[in-house]
Write an enzyme that holds these catalytic residues in place. Structure first.
Site, PDB file in Angstrom:
ATOM      1  N   THR A 116       2.345   2.571   2.716  1.00 47.67           N
ATOM      2  CA  THR A 116       3.379   2.789   3.911  1.00 47.67           C
ATOM      3  C   THR A 116       3.827   1.491   3.657  1.00 47.67           C
ATOM      4  O   THR A 116       4.420   0.968   4.277  1.00 47.67           O
ATOM      5  CB  THR A 116       2.882   3.451   4.775  1.00 47.67           C
ATOM      6  OG1 THR A 116       1.588   2.956   5.466  1.00 47.67           O
ATOM      7  CG2 THR A 116       2.893   4.956   4.358  1.00 47.67           C
ATOM      8  N   CYS A 175       0.944  -1.211  -0.165  1.00 49.41           N
ATOM      9  CA  CYS A 175      -0.206   0.134   0.343  1.00 49.41           C
ATOM     10  C   CYS A 175       1.530   0.973  -0.203  1.00 49.41           C
ATOM     11  O   CYS A 175       2.243   1.018  -0.722  1.00 49.41           O
ATOM     12  CB  CYS A 175      -0.995  -0.025   1.197  1.00 49.41           C
ATOM     13  SG  CYS A 175      -0.305   0.610   2.636  1.00 49.41           S
ATOM     14  N   HIS A 180      14.229 -14.869  12.436  1.00 43.09           N
ATOM     15  CA  HIS A 180      13.784 -15.024  13.884  1.00 43.09           C
ATOM     16  C   HIS A 180      12.214 -14.683  13.926  1.00 43.09           C
ATOM     17  O   HIS A 180      11.994 -15.108  14.956  1.00 43.09           O
ATOM     18  CB  HIS A 180      13.756 -14.050  14.140  1.00 43.09           C
ATOM     19  CG  HIS A 180      15.643 -13.890  14.541  1.00 43.09           C
ATOM     20  ND1 HIS A 180      15.880 -12.677  15.318  1.00 43.09           N
ATOM     21  CD2 HIS A 180      16.498 -14.404  14.178  1.00 43.09           C
ATOM     22  CE1 HIS A 180      17.938 -12.747  15.385  1.00 43.09           C
ATOM     23  NE2 HIS A 180      17.865 -14.121  14.494  1.00 43.09           N
TER      24      HIS A 180
END
Length: 147
Positions: free
Chosen positions: A67, A65, A98
């Site tokens: 951001t 999108c 992780h």
């Protein structure tokens, strides 16, 4: 690997570029929209791709999108999704190693085309390390179960 793609209108052009980039590398890309630069709401596409990843219809997802934030928050509301917004390759590497992220999100107004390609290349080249990180991922998923 089957990769589900989704974007809003702001991310449409970058979605098209990244789809082509991954298809050239042999990935099977499934486009869940949007299909133009006409205004749409990013939560619809975050949810849709999240559901497709969580159900196993696709192996992983790419969301875009303006951001990357709103569409990733929307995807993370789907049980089983671990979506991370990344604006550079190191975060993409670490979210797989992780956090066992299954969706990468980015902002078309934040990253350029070349950086976006590096981000997806990194995301799809890494593997989850397991071990102590598995314990942490399990704790995250337990929070989801409890709420």
């Amino acid at each position: 690997m089957r990769v589900g793609f989704g974007s809003d209108h702001a991310g449409f052009f970058l979605k098209e570029i990244l789809k082509k980039h991954l298809e050239e590398k042999g990935f099977e890309c499934v486009d869940y929209g949007t299909y133009s630069e006409d205004r749409v709401d990013y939560p619809d596409y975050g949810k849709l791709v999240g559901e497709k990843v969580a159900s196993g219809e696709v192996d992983k997802g790419v969301l875009i999108c303006g951001t990357g934030i709103g569409i990733s928050i929307s995807a993370n509301k789907v049980k089983g999704v671990r979506a991370a917004v990344c604006s550079e390759p190191y975060s993409a590497k670490m979210t797989v190693r992780h956090n066992d992220a299954n969706i990468i999100a980015m902002g078309a107004r934040v990253v350029g085309e070349d950086v976006a390609k590096m981000i997806v290349d990194t995301f799809f080249s890494e593997e989850f390390e397991g071990g102590r990180h598995l314990d942490r991922v399990n704790k995250m998923m337990k929070i989801e179960e409890e709420n």
